[in-house]
Design an enzyme around this catalytic site. Sequence first.
Site, PDB file in Angstrom:
ATOM      1  N   GLU A 319       0.918  -1.077   0.157  1.00  0.00           N
ATOM      2  CA  GLU A 319       0.051   0.043   0.169  1.00  0.00           C
ATOM      3  C   GLU A 319       0.959   1.308   0.141  1.00  0.00           C
ATOM      4  O   GLU A 319       2.070   1.246   0.801  1.00  0.00           O
ATOM      5  CB  GLU A 319      -0.686  -0.015   1.441  1.00  0.00           C
ATOM      6  CG  GLU A 319      -1.825  -1.223   1.154  1.00  0.00           C
ATOM      7  CD  GLU A 319      -2.877  -1.184   2.339  1.00  0.00           C
ATOM      8  OE1 GLU A 319      -2.597  -0.381   3.393  1.00  0.00           O
ATOM      9  OE2 GLU A 319      -3.818  -1.962   2.680  1.00  0.00           O
ATOM     10  N   HIS A 342      -7.842   1.178   2.112  1.00  0.00           N
ATOM     11  CA  HIS A 342      -7.715   0.806   3.388  1.00  0.00           C
ATOM     12  C   HIS A 342      -8.438   1.803   4.395  1.00  0.00           C
ATOM     13  O   HIS A 342      -7.980   2.338   5.282  1.00  0.00           O
ATOM     14  CB  HIS A 342      -6.390   0.815   4.001  1.00  0.00           C
ATOM     15  CG  HIS A 342      -6.104  -0.053   4.841  1.00  0.00           C
ATOM     16  ND1 HIS A 342      -4.836  -0.735   5.249  1.00  0.00           N
ATOM     17  CD2 HIS A 342      -6.610  -0.593   6.312  1.00  0.00           C
ATOM     18  CE1 HIS A 342      -4.698  -1.448   6.422  1.00  0.00           C
ATOM     19  NE2 HIS A 342      -5.993  -1.340   7.055  1.00  0.00           N
TER      20      HIS A 342
END
Length: 464
Positions: A319, A342
């Site tokens: 990420e 997220h």
Amino acid sequence: MPSTNSTPVQSVATATSASGPIIPGAALIPEGSAPVVTRERQGSVSGFKKAKVLKPFNTANIKILLLENVNETAVAALRDQGYQVETFAKALGEEDLIAKIKDVHCIGIRSKTKLTKKVLDAAEKLGVIGCFCIGTNQVDLEYAASKGIAVFNSPFSNSRSVAELVIAEIVLLSRQLGDRNNEMHDGIWSKVSANCYEIRGKTIGIVGYGHIGSQLSVLAESMGMRVLFYDVVPLMPLGTSKQVHTLSGLLTEADFVTLHVPETEETKNMIGENELNQMKQGSFLINASRGTIVQIPALAKALRSGHLGGAAVDVFPKEPAANGNFFESELVGCPNTLLTPHIGGSTEEAQSMIGVEVSQALIKFINSGTSIGAVNFPEVDLRAIRDDQENSIRLCYTHANVPGVLLRITNILAEHNVDKQFSDSKGKIAYLMADISDVTPEQIQDIYRLVSETPTNIVTRVLY
């Protein structure tokens, strides 16, 4: 007194004696300080007794670093204690983090900051870490424990937010709303009902029936869904939900499979091509747990082939460290696929509660030695020392978990009145707390010196 990886009596945590320097990895409290530790009021048979306010250090000397825009509830709570609090809106790169962490006693992070062995070795005074999130895989937990650094997280506060997101995604997927929305923004009118369904009467399969999974179970049932769940331990089902004994048993029955497990060696790559092939034709997969749980190439293949009817993914193996045009994934462009950055626990309510929960754990550890809720550390607590108990101290001793330690400590304390004590261990680390009454300043110095000089010592603190 020679330098040890421990703290003098003047500190509430691991610093040094007046003659020695700060020891790497030891200190929570700087040298030569003095006031403020709060304790909870405790009850007794005759009524409430006021808790003693311990004053072994000056809270203004405590330095706390908060990264990644930790919620203001935490900032306010920590500043209310008198601590020095420095905040940053984003995560820091490794070199910047190493420079910043050198002289802080406590650090608060979310999911992007990586506290590796290299970073922790640079933290000369660090005593406690607060993860303002559920996950702690961004911290080298075992190494932190070996240095006497306790790590706290927030396992409960964002459970409702994640569960609500999953419910929303179930509805969005079942109606293909993501694709319809994209088409409308491109100027395309496509009114269809094929392969669009109500969720009432459908089966949801929850993998991991913890705080999030169980809340999701209740919400899903209230919307008319049949609930199955799989967990590695037997658990009490809520409502009419039923536990299945194998993951395969869940995959073959569920219309929606949703994942809520921690990242462990057992759960990494838990859902791959074999597991996806076991899922029903046209079923849906939702991952709001950890990015390493699902093999992304296999999921992309199952979506593009039409075997799965859609997916919602909120977490990814890699990420971006900051917001911006950085995201890449094989899932981009897959049909009926919802991709979110997220944000499962990213609500104002959840972040506020996380700020309260974690900051209180940090305050209790710094001020009174309480380690209840630590994820890498033995969990120990003692009831408060009463205000009418004069000349009392609290000994907090982190040590290697080897035979013979308690015998040494018993011999050191044999001539003193130990009001209460508790010891626990976790792996290679053990932690003892003991309240000792009727001690003179000279005896306090002797206790500190003798305990900190034991060969098994990692961190010694005396609160008084």
